[in-house]
Write an enzyme that holds these catalytic residues in place. Sequence first.
Site, mmCIF file in Angstrom:
data_model
loop_
_atom_site.group_PDB
_atom_site.id
_atom_site.type_symbol
_atom_site.label_atom_id
_atom_site.label_comp_id
_atom_site.label_asym_id
_atom_site.label_seq_id
_atom_site.Cartn_x
_atom_site.Cartn_y
_atom_site.Cartn_z
ATOM 1 N N HIS A 72 0.805 -1.221 0.000
ATOM 2 C CA HIS A 72 0.000 0.000 0.000
ATOM 3 C C HIS A 72 0.843 1.278 0.000
ATOM 4 C CE1 HIS A 72 -4.032 -1.865 0.750
ATOM 5 N NE2 HIS A 72 -3.231 -2.865 1.097
ATOM 6 N N ASP A 191 -12.151 -4.543 0.540
ATOM 7 C CA ASP A 191 -11.070 -5.535 0.581
ATOM 8 C C ASP A 191 -11.652 -6.934 0.373
ATOM 9 O OD1 ASP A 191 -8.842 -7.098 1.201
ATOM 10 O OD2 ASP A 191 -8.965 -6.723 3.363
ATOM 11 N N HIS A 360 -0.419 -18.108 13.726
ATOM 12 C CA HIS A 360 -0.680 -17.039 12.751
ATOM 13 C C HIS A 360 -2.179 -16.860 12.589
ATOM 14 C CE1 HIS A 360 -0.570 -14.512 9.216
ATOM 15 N NE2 HIS A 360 -1.353 -15.361 8.577
ATOM 16 N N GLY A 363 -4.868 -10.879 8.630
ATOM 17 C CA GLY A 363 -5.271 -9.514 8.922
ATOM 18 C C GLY A 363 -6.477 -9.066 8.121
ATOM 19 N N HIS A 364 -7.073 -9.996 7.365
ATOM 20 C CA HIS A 364 -8.151 -9.630 6.442
ATOM 21 C C HIS A 364 -9.465 -10.301 6.835
ATOM 22 C CE1 HIS A 364 -5.311 -7.852 3.512
ATOM 23 N NE2 HIS A 364 -4.499 -8.794 3.954
ATOM 24 N N HIS A 386 -8.730 -5.287 -4.080
ATOM 25 C CA HIS A 386 -7.688 -5.956 -3.288
ATOM 26 C C HIS A 386 -7.843 -7.475 -3.334
ATOM 27 C CE1 HIS A 386 -7.160 -2.157 -0.553
ATOM 28 N NE2 HIS A 386 -7.004 -1.909 -1.828
#
Length: 550
Positions: A72, A191, A360, A363-364, A386
């Site tokens: 980004h 997104d 893990h 983040g989406h 995205h």
Amino acid sequence: MSALRIIPLGGLGEVGKNMTVFEYGDERIVVDAGLAFPRDEHFGVDLVLPDFSYLLGKPLRAIVLTHAHEDHVGALPYVLREVEVDQVLGTRLTLGLVKSKLDEHKLGSATELTEVGPGGGSMQVGPYGLEFVRMAHSIPDAMALVVETPAGRVLHTGDWKLDHTPVDGLKTDVGALAALGNRGVGLLLGDSTNAERPGMTGSERLVGEAFRQLIPLRTGRIVVASFASNIHRVQQAAEVAIANGRKVAVVGRSMRKNMNIARSLGYVDLPDDAIVSPKEAMDLPRDEVLILCTGSQGEPMSALTRIAYGDHQNIEVERGDTVIISAKPVPGNELRVHDSINRLARLGAEVLHQEIAPVHVSGHACSEELRTLLSLVRPKAVMPIHGEYRMLAAHARLASEAGVRDEDILLGENGSVVELTPDGARIVDRIDAGVTFVDGLGVGDVEDVALRDRRRLSEDGVLIIVTTVALTDGGGGEIAPSELIARGVGEDEELIGDLRDEADRIVRDLAGNGVTEIKLLQEHIHDGIGQVVYERTRRRPMILPVVIEV
């Protein structure tokens, strides 16, 4: 009244190089300026940028950065060199990380950086009313952008997920999104990265809980590899380690830089006496150290890969140590990551990754979160952004299920021209929107990678260095004398002999250190031979190291 034109220059049909132009009359702003990393077929290319030639000669009121991930903000220095920009807008951490990048490109003093708050702030930029909405993501200070014009109101989500228990306590501002829905949204740019995945994305705190379960049980050194920008991830690992009597060493240039900036801005709070240098870490008892490093994607010259192949100047992994890979491989990087895992296992380390431990989270937003956003905002039209095309299509299906009419769901691609008016949003045109290659110091002068190869071949020739490696069961190996083939480099037999000797020296040194990984051998041979050739001839032939395993 003019229509608002929205033109994505990157990020559609791909993951990376996100960049979107907003155009109202002759006034323009841009949201994000990201890059992508080259794939295997991009020989010799360092970075891949959006093609921003559409903006040349057209001043920008502002570039608005939603957050500080490379996909980004990575293209920002290259855009600022070519396009006149009044100001760059971003949150405090975003601008802190961007300022460091601009200083490296000697653009820091020439660029006006304007800090904006993600918690409901607003400002007027030309004809654009801009509002900023806090969103949770895998980096602090991420935000969505509301763009208001007489033609209509647009919500650009940036990258986001809901995360009801973020590490810093700053949740996605659901109230602001609901209020925005009550005011009316003409177009949602959303997104789509996880649109295919069912359910909800896990909270970042789940990884911290996994660290609290795993770290106290380990008796050897612990290495945690993560994206350098995932500040909350490395902060949680460091806090658990310190609480269990370990010192923390930070390894990898980008990791050190980001941690220093985050600590100086107050986003990470770790005691100074708990931080040690990599060299000091190796002198400590093995159960008293945690190493934070880059290389979670198996990048050939990254810290974790060098550690895995015994090529790091300070850090070693031994039997009984634990390596936690706290990231998901980006599509295309899986084989590299697997190679690193195999080598670490060969050294005797236990390797924990997302397939076998909860180390893990993404983040989406996954599909249920996207449904929640659609129900809160209730947009008249939706344009998925995205993501690869399959992700955009999955997001489009979610919008259709949420009641958005099919004709108001815009499945575009890079270069699609969307016009928003009070009557709705439609794709009305298309501009050229390819890619720009960064090759060394050159930007955009390589229209096709093949042209670059042909140019270098015609001007400076080619050197092929062939090295044969005989691997042994123990992971070491014997390396046969190198063979060197030169074309177009000249008839200097002395130079050719010296280059052959230099290649032999390089591979003997690597073999002596147990380094037999093909990509590392190729990198060292390429760099060493290239340096000698340039010093002797001031030419840069194409150098092709070929390593054969037998």
